[in-house]
Design an enzyme around this catalytic site. Structure first.
Site, PDB file in Angstrom:
ATOM      1  N   GLU A 290       0.826  -1.205   0.000  1.00  0.00           N
ATOM      2  CA  GLU A 290       0.000   0.000   0.000  1.00  0.00           C
ATOM      3  C   GLU A 290       0.864   1.260   0.000  1.00  0.00           C
ATOM      4  O   GLU A 290       0.512   2.266  -0.619  1.00  0.00           O
ATOM      5  CB  GLU A 290      -0.934  -0.007   1.219  1.00  0.00           C
ATOM      6  CG  GLU A 290      -1.995  -1.091   1.179  1.00  0.00           C
ATOM      7  CD  GLU A 290      -2.839  -1.028  -0.079  1.00  0.00           C
ATOM      8  OE1 GLU A 290      -3.334   0.072  -0.415  1.00  0.00           O
ATOM      9  OE2 GLU A 290      -2.983  -2.067  -0.755  1.00  0.00           O
ATOM     10  N   TRP A 293       1.762   1.891  -3.436  1.00  0.00           N
ATOM     11  CA  TRP A 293       0.702   2.533  -4.223  1.00  0.00           C
ATOM     12  C   TRP A 293       0.816   4.052  -4.132  1.00  0.00           C
ATOM     13  O   TRP A 293       0.557   4.771  -5.097  1.00  0.00           O
ATOM     14  CB  TRP A 293      -0.678   2.079  -3.737  1.00  0.00           C
ATOM     15  CG  TRP A 293      -1.220   0.883  -4.470  1.00  0.00           C
ATOM     16  CD1 TRP A 293      -1.272  -0.403  -4.023  1.00  0.00           C
ATOM     17  CD2 TRP A 293      -1.787   0.865  -5.796  1.00  0.00           C
ATOM     18  NE1 TRP A 293      -1.833  -1.222  -4.970  1.00  0.00           N
ATOM     19  CE2 TRP A 293      -2.167  -0.471  -6.061  1.00  0.00           C
ATOM     20  CE3 TRP A 293      -2.011   1.846  -6.752  1.00  0.00           C
ATOM     21  CZ2 TRP A 293      -2.759  -0.836  -7.269  1.00  0.00           C
ATOM     22  CZ3 TRP A 293      -2.604   1.484  -7.964  1.00  0.00           C
ATOM     23  CH2 TRP A 293      -2.966   0.149  -8.207  1.00  0.00           C
ATOM     24  N   TRP A 321     -20.909  11.323 -19.586  1.00  0.00           N
ATOM     25  CA  TRP A 321     -21.273  11.688 -18.216  1.00  0.00           C
ATOM     26  C   TRP A 321     -22.581  12.473 -18.219  1.00  0.00           C
ATOM     27  O   TRP A 321     -22.926  13.125 -19.201  1.00  0.00           O
ATOM     28  CB  TRP A 321     -20.181  12.557 -17.581  1.00  0.00           C
ATOM     29  CG  TRP A 321     -18.817  11.943 -17.533  1.00  0.00           C
ATOM     30  CD1 TRP A 321     -17.716  12.304 -18.265  1.00  0.00           C
ATOM     31  CD2 TRP A 321     -18.386  10.854 -16.697  1.00  0.00           C
ATOM     32  NE1 TRP A 321     -16.642  11.515 -17.942  1.00  0.00           N
ATOM     33  CE2 TRP A 321     -17.018  10.610 -16.987  1.00  0.00           C
ATOM     34  CE3 TRP A 321     -19.022  10.057 -15.748  1.00  0.00           C
ATOM     35  CZ2 TRP A 321     -16.279   9.616 -16.355  1.00  0.00           C
ATOM     36  CZ3 TRP A 321     -18.285   9.065 -15.114  1.00  0.00           C
ATOM     37  CH2 TRP A 321     -16.938   8.847 -15.421  1.00  0.00           C
ATOM     38  N   ASN A 356     -10.829   2.835   3.412  1.00  0.00           N
ATOM     39  CA  ASN A 356     -10.443   2.614   2.018  1.00  0.00           C
ATOM     40  C   ASN A 356     -11.443   1.757   1.250  1.00  0.00           C
ATOM     41  O   ASN A 356     -11.758   2.051   0.090  1.00  0.00           O
ATOM     42  CB  ASN A 356      -9.054   1.966   1.959  1.00  0.00           C
ATOM     43  CG  ASN A 356      -8.564   1.815   0.527  1.00  0.00           C
ATOM     44  OD1 ASN A 356      -8.317   2.792  -0.151  1.00  0.00           O
ATOM     45  ND2 ASN A 356      -8.462   0.582   0.053  1.00  0.00           N
ATOM     46  N   TRP A 374     -16.015  11.979 -12.560  1.00  0.00           N
ATOM     47  CA  TRP A 374     -15.124  11.750 -11.422  1.00  0.00           C
ATOM     48  C   TRP A 374     -14.572  13.049 -10.855  1.00  0.00           C
ATOM     49  O   TRP A 374     -14.158  13.099  -9.689  1.00  0.00           O
ATOM     50  CB  TRP A 374     -13.984  10.810 -11.809  1.00  0.00           C
ATOM     51  CG  TRP A 374     -13.039  11.274 -12.881  1.00  0.00           C
ATOM     52  CD1 TRP A 374     -13.146  11.035 -14.219  1.00  0.00           C
ATOM     53  CD2 TRP A 374     -11.836  12.034 -12.711  1.00  0.00           C
ATOM     54  NE1 TRP A 374     -12.100  11.611 -14.905  1.00  0.00           N
ATOM     55  CE2 TRP A 374     -11.267  12.225 -13.997  1.00  0.00           C
ATOM     56  CE3 TRP A 374     -11.178  12.580 -11.608  1.00  0.00           C
ATOM     57  CZ2 TRP A 374     -10.092  12.934 -14.207  1.00  0.00           C
ATOM     58  CZ3 TRP A 374     -10.000  13.291 -11.806  1.00  0.00           C
ATOM     59  CH2 TRP A 374      -9.465  13.459 -13.083  1.00  0.00           C
ATOM     60  N   TRP A 397      -9.248   8.445  -8.086  1.00  0.00           N
ATOM     61  CA  TRP A 397     -10.509   8.702  -8.766  1.00  0.00           C
ATOM     62  C   TRP A 397     -10.453   8.273 -10.230  1.00  0.00           C
ATOM     63  O   TRP A 397     -11.438   7.747 -10.772  1.00  0.00           O
ATOM     64  CB  TRP A 397     -10.895  10.181  -8.631  1.00  0.00           C
ATOM     65  CG  TRP A 397     -11.643  10.415  -7.350  1.00  0.00           C
ATOM     66  CD1 TRP A 397     -11.167  10.959  -6.202  1.00  0.00           C
ATOM     67  CD2 TRP A 397     -12.998  10.057  -7.092  1.00  0.00           C
ATOM     68  NE1 TRP A 397     -12.141  10.965  -5.236  1.00  0.00           N
ATOM     69  CE2 TRP A 397     -13.284  10.428  -5.752  1.00  0.00           C
ATOM     70  CE3 TRP A 397     -14.012   9.465  -7.847  1.00  0.00           C
ATOM     71  CZ2 TRP A 397     -14.541  10.215  -5.158  1.00  0.00           C
ATOM     72  CZ3 TRP A 397     -15.270   9.261  -7.261  1.00  0.00           C
ATOM     73  CH2 TRP A 397     -15.515   9.635  -5.939  1.00  0.00           C
TER      74      TRP A 397
END
Length: 497
Positions: A290, A293, A321, A356, A374, A397
């Site tokens: 993590e 990441w 969208w 998360n 987003w 996102w």
């Protein structure tokens, strides 16, 4: 007031006499609000009397003004840092180019030290500052105090950046030279105080005028000491069962280190080596993954500076969208009629944080079930999250929307009902933040619209009054999302690995 002004002037004159013909060096604190493992600060302390400064640069931050939650954290973090510096942190507000130039003019400054930042607007600004000050024979020294490796150190063999996480992780983290080890705080700081120039931290105006942030106070210990305590508590407790437990929002199986890392109250190197010091385990390895990441997100931001605004996969520019202000407002307020989504959005508002697993669920719901861009989610999180981080927020996102690097497949639409049933089966998390459903039996907690009338009456829940009806039909909205994504499916380019 005249006596106060006179006292300040006298103090300033004494300062100048004491430091006459002595080198004064500036350490410019940015996202490194700590004394330990601060490379720039440690080097600056070796080379002269130290003038520690922080500049609140709101006007030059492009569209990325600090959100309200971040400002609250920054105010408290600066206050803690100032205590660590015996009240001698000099705080300013305005354009760093002007402020640094003014400090150089007024004081015997020979060098400026800072740890690098990676937001595009900061890179451009720092490059200009460096050029202008070096033209005045002021030394500029910059260091890496925020990442395990620099983004230009993590390229593929063909010198292009990674767009998929797994090969990035394997190359850099599993088969690479370890990152530098943390360094101790300077043994001694000879601090210089420019009293007549600086503001008080309160004068920066960081604390929100509405006291909605007061509820954060018992939940977080801001500052370097708090970061160190949080890391120790996590490694000594919550790390156990991290790999599995981190999916269950009611469990204390997450680190909650993200705001401390963002503001630099603890470095990733400190976290890395403190974790590595423990006996190897699947939980430890998953936690380090993590942390990787986070590095991956910073690499994306550095190599693709338009990440906060532009789809990394440009064929998503034609995605259909929709615009629906009412749906967006209900999502923001946690009134969608889907209990797990609403619990997550209310946790965000009440604590400045969101688990998360739930972040993925509420993100998927916004962009796939509601088909809202987003950008709306990124902006709301930016304003409400204490750990709002440009790299992480943008990359995450784009991931959940399917338009970023290593993106979630277009057909992966998180079902908030089944996600709640699987990861919050006893409803502890959901009922904490959606108390109007606290008497609802777990069988119907995540789908109250299916509950018989007598069950709703017994739980004292009237749908549409006590708790909202679903804003969309989850099955139909999923089909609509898949149809929209299939529209682009043939256009999707294959991402390099």
């Amino acid at each position: 007031m005249s006596h106060l002004s006179s006292d300040v002037d006298i103090t300033e004159q004494i300062n100048k006499r004491l430091f006459l013909n002595k080198s004064i060096v500036i350490h410019w604190f940015r996202q490194d609000l700590r004394l330990t493992d601060n490379p720039a600060l440690s080097e600056a302390a070796k080379n002269g009397f130290l003038l520690p400064i922080y500049i609140y640069d709101e006007k030059n931050s492009g569209d990325q003004h600090l959100g309200a939650a971040s400002r609250w954290w920054l105010h408290n973090s600066l206050s803690e840092l100032n205590k660590s510096l015996n009240g001698k942190l000099s705080v300013f507000s305005g354009d760093p180019k002007i402020i640094l130039s003014d400090l150089v003019d007024k004081h015997n400054v020979t060098a400026v030290y800072w740890n690098r930042c990676y937001e595009p607007w900061r890179i451009a600004r720092d490059t200009q500052i460096k050029k202008e000050l070096e033209n005045r024979n002021i030394e500029i020294h910059s260091f890496n105090g925020s990442l395990l490796w620099e983004p230009w150190q993590t390229l593929k063999q063909d010198d292009t950046p990674y767009k998929v996480f797994t090969p990035f992780y394997k190359k850099r983290y599993l088969y690479s030279v370890p990152p530098r080890e943390p360094i101790a705080a300077p043994a001694k700081l000879d601090l210089y105080d420019c009293k007549s120039d600086k503001l008080s931290i309160s004068e920066l105006g960081l604390k929100p005028t509405i006291n909605w942030h007061d509820k954060f106070i018992p939940l977080w210990k801001v500052g370097e000491v708090g970061a160190r305590e949080r890391l120790s508590a996590f490694l000594e407790g919550e790390l156990t069962n991290y790999k599995q437990g981190r999916d269950y929002p009611a469990l204390k199986s997450v680190s909650r280190l993200s705001p401390h890392l963002h503001f630099g109250e603890v470095s990733p190197n400190q976290v890395w080596y403190a974790s590595k010091f423990l006996e190897s385990s699947d939980d430890q390895e998953h936690f380090l993954r993590e942390l990787a990441w986070r590095e991956f997100s910073y690499n994306l931001l550095y190599h693709f500076p338009a990440l906060p605004t532009d789809n990394l996969q440009t064929n998503f520019d034609s995605f259909p969208w929709v615009e629906n202000e009412e749906s967006l407002r209900r999502w923001q307020e946690g009134k969608t009629g889907y209990p797990l989504v609403d619990a997550g959005m209310r946790e965000l508002w009440q604590t400045g944080y969101m688990h998360n697993r739930v972040r993925m669920v509420v993100g998927s719901f916004l962009v796939k079930n509601l088909l809202l861009h987003w950008h709306h989610g990124e902006r709301w999180f930016w304003d409400c999250l204490l750990d709002a981080d440009l790299a992480n927020n943008s990359a995450s996102w784009q991931w959940v929307a399917g338009c970023g690097a290593d993106a979630a497949p277009y057909f992966r639409v998180f079902n908030p009902t089944t996600q709640g049933q699987k990861f919050d089966a006893d409803g502890e998390y959901t009922k904490r933040f959606v108390p109007e459903l606290k008497a609802m039996p777990n069988k119907y907690l995540f789908n109250p619209w299916d509950a018989p009338e007598e069950v709703l009456n017994k739980a004292k829940v009237k749908l549409g009054t006590d708790y909202p009806n679903p804003i969309v039909d989850i099955k139909l909205s999923r089909l609509r999302a898949i149809e929209a994504y299939q529209f682009l499916r043939d256009q999707l380019s294959t991402i390099d690995s």
